[in-house]
Design a protein around this motif. Sequence first.
Motif, PDB file in Angstrom:
ATOM      1  N   THR A  67      39.874  40.196  41.617  1.00  0.00           N
ATOM      2  CA  THR A  67      40.077  40.192  43.066  1.00  0.00           C
ATOM      3  C   THR A  67      40.752  38.892  43.517  1.00  0.00           C
ATOM      4  OG1 THR A  67      37.872  39.298  43.421  1.00  0.00           O
ATOM      5  CG2 THR A  67      38.099  41.691  43.526  1.00  0.00           C
ATOM      6  N   ALA A  68      41.417  38.955  44.648  1.00  0.00           N
ATOM      7  CA  ALA A  68      42.089  37.791  45.227  1.00  0.00           C
ATOM      8  C   ALA A  68      41.113  37.112  46.173  1.00  0.00           C
ATOM      9  CB  ALA A  68      43.356  38.227  45.952  1.00  0.00           C
ATOM     10  N   ALA A  69      40.293  36.207  45.623  1.00  0.00           N
ATOM     11  CA  ALA A  69      39.276  35.553  46.434  1.00  0.00           C
ATOM     12  C   ALA A  69      38.937  34.206  45.830  1.00  0.00           C
ATOM     13  CB  ALA A  69      38.023  36.422  46.513  1.00  0.00           C
ATOM     14  N   ALA A  70      38.290  33.352  46.639  1.00  0.00           N
ATOM     15  CA  ALA A  70      37.888  32.038  46.138  1.00  0.00           C
ATOM     16  C   ALA A  70      36.881  32.187  44.999  1.00  0.00           C
ATOM     17  CB  ALA A  70      37.295  31.213  47.272  1.00  0.00           C
ATOM     18  N   SER A  71      35.985  33.150  45.137  1.00  0.00           N
ATOM     19  CA  SER A  71      35.037  33.448  44.061  1.00  0.00           C
ATOM     20  C   SER A  71      35.294  34.879  43.618  1.00  0.00           C
ATOM     21  CB  SER A  71      33.589  33.290  44.554  1.00  0.00           C
ATOM     22  OG  SER A  71      33.373  31.950  44.970  1.00  0.00           O
ATOM     23  N   PRO A  72      36.273  35.056  42.740  1.00  0.00           N
ATOM     24  CA  PRO A  72      36.723  36.416  42.425  1.00  0.00           C
ATOM     25  C   PRO A  72      35.740  37.145  41.512  1.00  0.00           C
ATOM     26  CG  PRO A  72      37.852  34.848  41.042  1.00  0.00           C
ATOM     27  CD  PRO A  72      36.988  34.035  41.965  1.00  0.00           C
ATOM     28  N   THR A  73      35.917  38.411  41.481  1.00  0.00           N
ATOM     29  CA  THR A  73      35.137  39.234  40.553  1.00  0.00           C
ATOM     30  C   THR A  73      36.085  40.041  39.682  1.00  0.00           C
ATOM     31  OG1 THR A  73      35.020  41.025  42.161  1.00  0.00           O
ATOM     32  CG2 THR A  73      33.192  39.449  42.153  1.00  0.00           C
ATOM     33  N   ARG A  74      35.599  40.341  38.466  1.00  0.00           N
ATOM     34  CA  ARG A  74      36.380  41.167  37.551  1.00  0.00           C
ATOM     35  C   ARG A  74      35.753  42.566  37.497  1.00  0.00           C
ATOM     36  NH1 ARG A  74      36.096  37.932  32.014  1.00  0.00           N
ATOM     37  NH2 ARG A  74      33.926  37.892  32.682  1.00  0.00           N
ATOM     38  N   THR A  75      36.577  43.549  37.341  1.00  0.00           N
ATOM     39  CA  THR A  75      36.085  44.916  37.185  1.00  0.00           C
ATOM     40  C   THR A  75      36.933  45.616  36.137  1.00  0.00           C
ATOM     41  OG1 THR A  75      35.546  44.975  39.547  1.00  0.00           O
ATOM     42  CG2 THR A  75      35.582  47.085  38.379  1.00  0.00           C
ATOM     43  N   VAL A  76      36.277  46.298  35.213  1.00  0.00           N
ATOM     44  CA  VAL A  76      37.027  47.124  34.268  1.00  0.00           C
ATOM     45  C   VAL A  76      37.345  48.431  34.981  1.00  0.00           C
ATOM     46  CG1 VAL A  76      37.007  48.314  32.040  1.00  0.00           C
ATOM     47  CG2 VAL A  76      35.906  46.063  32.277  1.00  0.00           C
ATOM     48  N   THR A  77      38.610  48.646  35.274  1.00  0.00           N
ATOM     49  CA  THR A  77      39.002  49.815  36.082  1.00  0.00           C
ATOM     50  C   THR A  77      39.524  50.954  35.221  1.00  0.00           C
ATOM     51  OG1 THR A  77      41.135  48.741  36.420  1.00  0.00           O
ATOM     52  CG2 THR A  77      39.488  48.489  38.170  1.00  0.00           C
ATOM     53  N   GLY A  78      39.561  50.739  33.919  1.00  0.00           N
ATOM     54  CA  GLY A  78      39.996  51.814  33.038  1.00  0.00           C
ATOM     55  C   GLY A  78      39.705  51.423  31.607  1.00  0.00           C
ATOM     56  N   GLY A  79      39.446  52.409  30.765  1.00  0.00           N
ATOM     57  CA  GLY A  79      39.218  52.127  29.361  1.00  0.00           C
ATOM     58  C   GLY A  79      37.810  51.613  29.082  1.00  0.00           C
ATOM     59  N   ASP A  80      37.669  51.000  27.915  1.00  0.00           N
ATOM     60  CA  ASP A  80      36.326  50.621  27.474  1.00  0.00           C
ATOM     61  C   ASP A  80      36.223  49.153  27.087  1.00  0.00           C
ATOM     62  OD1 ASP A  80      37.926  50.769  25.301  1.00  0.00           O
ATOM     63  OD2 ASP A  80      36.553  51.984  24.090  1.00  0.00           O
ATOM     64  N   ALA A  81      37.115  48.299  27.651  1.00  0.00           N
ATOM     65  CA  ALA A  81      36.990  46.865  27.397  1.00  0.00           C
ATOM     66  C   ALA A  81      35.689  46.349  28.006  1.00  0.00           C
ATOM     67  CB  ALA A  81      38.180  46.131  27.998  1.00  0.00           C
ATOM     68  N   SER A  82      35.199  45.243  27.448  1.00  0.00           N
ATOM     69  CA  SER A  82      33.964  44.650  27.952  1.00  0.00           C
ATOM     70  C   SER A  82      34.245  43.253  28.467  1.00  0.00           C
ATOM     71  CB  SER A  82      32.917  44.566  26.829  1.00  0.00           C
ATOM     72  OG  SER A  82      32.712  45.825  26.253  1.00  0.00           O
ATOM     73  N   LEU A  83      33.553  42.879  29.528  1.00  0.00           N
ATOM     74  CA  LEU A  83      33.724  41.540  30.109  1.00  0.00           C
ATOM     75  C   LEU A  83      32.680  40.612  29.520  1.00  0.00           C
ATOM     76  CD1 LEU A  83      34.232  42.650  33.823  1.00  0.00           C
ATOM     77  CD2 LEU A  83      35.975  42.114  32.104  1.00  0.00           C
ATOM     78  N   ILE A  84      33.127  39.455  29.071  1.00  0.00           N
ATOM     79  CA  ILE A  84      32.240  38.441  28.520  1.00  0.00           C
ATOM     80  C   ILE A  84      32.115  37.339  29.573  1.00  0.00           C
ATOM     81  CG2 ILE A  84      31.846  36.822  26.632  1.00  0.00           C
ATOM     82  CD1 ILE A  84      32.004  39.776  25.767  1.00  0.00           C
ATOM     83  N   ALA A  85      30.902  36.888  29.829  1.00  0.00           N
ATOM     84  CA  ALA A  85      30.698  35.837  30.832  1.00  0.00           C
ATOM     85  C   ALA A  85      31.531  34.611  30.472  1.00  0.00           C
ATOM     86  CB  ALA A  85      29.219  35.470  30.918  1.00  0.00           C
ATOM     87  N   SER A  86      32.306  34.130  31.416  1.00  0.00           N
ATOM     88  CA  SER A  86      33.202  33.006  31.147  1.00  0.00           C
ATOM     89  C   SER A  86      33.742  32.492  32.479  1.00  0.00           C
ATOM     90  CB  SER A  86      34.359  33.456  30.245  1.00  0.00           C
ATOM     91  OG  SER A  86      34.989  34.594  30.829  1.00  0.00           O
ATOM     92  N   THR A  87      34.444  31.409  32.400  1.00  0.00           N
ATOM     93  CA  THR A  87      35.066  30.868  33.608  1.00  0.00           C
ATOM     94  C   THR A  87      36.255  31.739  33.994  1.00  0.00           C
ATOM     95  OG1 THR A  87      34.425  28.629  33.029  1.00  0.00           O
ATOM     96  CG2 THR A  87      36.222  28.869  34.612  1.00  0.00           C
TER      97      THR A  87
END
Lengths: 177, 181
Positions: free
Chosen positions: A71-91
Motif C-alpha cells: 500500500t501507498a502509506a507511511a506504515s504500509p501493509t503487504r498483501t498476497v493478492t494472487g498465488g501462494d507466496a508467503s510473507l516473511i516478517a521483515s522491514t
Amino acid sequence: MMIMKFFGYRGVLAAAAVAVIAAYSNQAAAQATATSSADAVIATPITLTNTAGLNFGTILAGTAASTVQMTAAASPTRTVTGGDASLIASTISAATFTVDGNAGQTYAITLPADGSVTITSGANTMSINGFTHSEGATPTLSGTPPDTIHVGATLSVGANQAAGTYTGSFDVTVAYN
Amino acid sequence: MSWTASTISRPSHNARRLAVALQFVLLCLLAATPVAAQGQGLGPPANKGRALTATLVQSLNFGNVGNNPSAPGSAIIDPASGAKTVTGGAIDMGGVHSPAIFEIRGERLRSFEITLPVQIAIAGPGGSTATIDAFTSSPSLFGTLDNSGRAIVNVGATLRVSGSLANGAYTNLFDITVTYQ
C-alpha cells in the motif's frame, strides 16, 4: 537668382539671429533620458525529493506465480493478492518523497507505467506494476512543511522465483497543473 | 548656382558692395544653417552641436526565474553578452531574457556619461514586489559616439528573489540618462 531682391539687410540680421538662437538651444540639449521596462516572471519551482525506497521486504516464493501488493502509506501493509507466496516478517517501506513548491497550487504525479519497472538479482528478474500514490487525483501543495507522497506497487513473484536480493529503480515525476 | 553682383538689375558701386556683403552673409548663413537645423542628419561635418538623444530599442527582461522558498537567490543579466545567470536558490526557468538596449545619437566622436538607477522595485501579483539593483551598462560609465554620431548602450541588472514572493509577472519602468562630457 531672385532671392537677392527679397533679402533686405534687416532680413539677413533676423535670419542670422534665428540661426544663433537655434544653435544655442541645440548646445543646451546636452543630456537625454530614455525609459525601459524591466520585466520578470517569478515562479516557485516544484521539487521532488526521495526520502525512502520501495521495499517489499522478504517474500518466500510459492509454486505458483504470485503477486504481492504494497500500500501507498507511511506504515504500509503487504498483501498476497494472487498465488501462494508467503510473507516473511521483515522491514518494509513504501517509496516516500517530499514535494515542495508554490503553496496552494495543484500538481500532477506521474508514476511508472506497467511493464516499465524490473528489479534484478543477477540474471533473475521480477516486475513491479500497478504503482499507486497516497495523494488523490488532484493534490494541492501545502507549502510549509513540504508535502509527503507515498508510493506503493504490486510485485510479481514467479513460481519458484530464485532466491536473492532484487534491486532496481523507478522514476516519479511531479509537475504543476 | 552662384549668386553674384551681376544678378542685381541695376548695378551701382554701392549696390555691388552691398551684394558682396550679402553674398558673404548668405554663405555664412547657409554654412551655419545645418548646425541650426541639425536633428536627423548624420556624419561629418554637419552634426557639430547636435543634441543628445536616447531611444529605447529593447527592454530589460529576466524571463522566468524560479524562486526557491527556502533559499534566496538572484538572476543576473549581463549587459554585454546578454547572458542570464542565477545564484543562490534562484533557478533559471527559461523564457525570453534580454538586456535593455538604448540607441544614443548626438555629436559624432563625442563622449557621454551614462547614469543608471541604483535600485528599483518591480511589482507583481497581490502587491508583491521584487528588487532589481546592481545595474550595469556596456559600455560601462562612459560611451563615445561613433563617426556617425551613434552609440549603443546595453543595460543589465540583478533581480533578487526570495521565498515570500508571489508567483506571476512583475514589471516596472526605469530610466537611464546620458550626458555629454
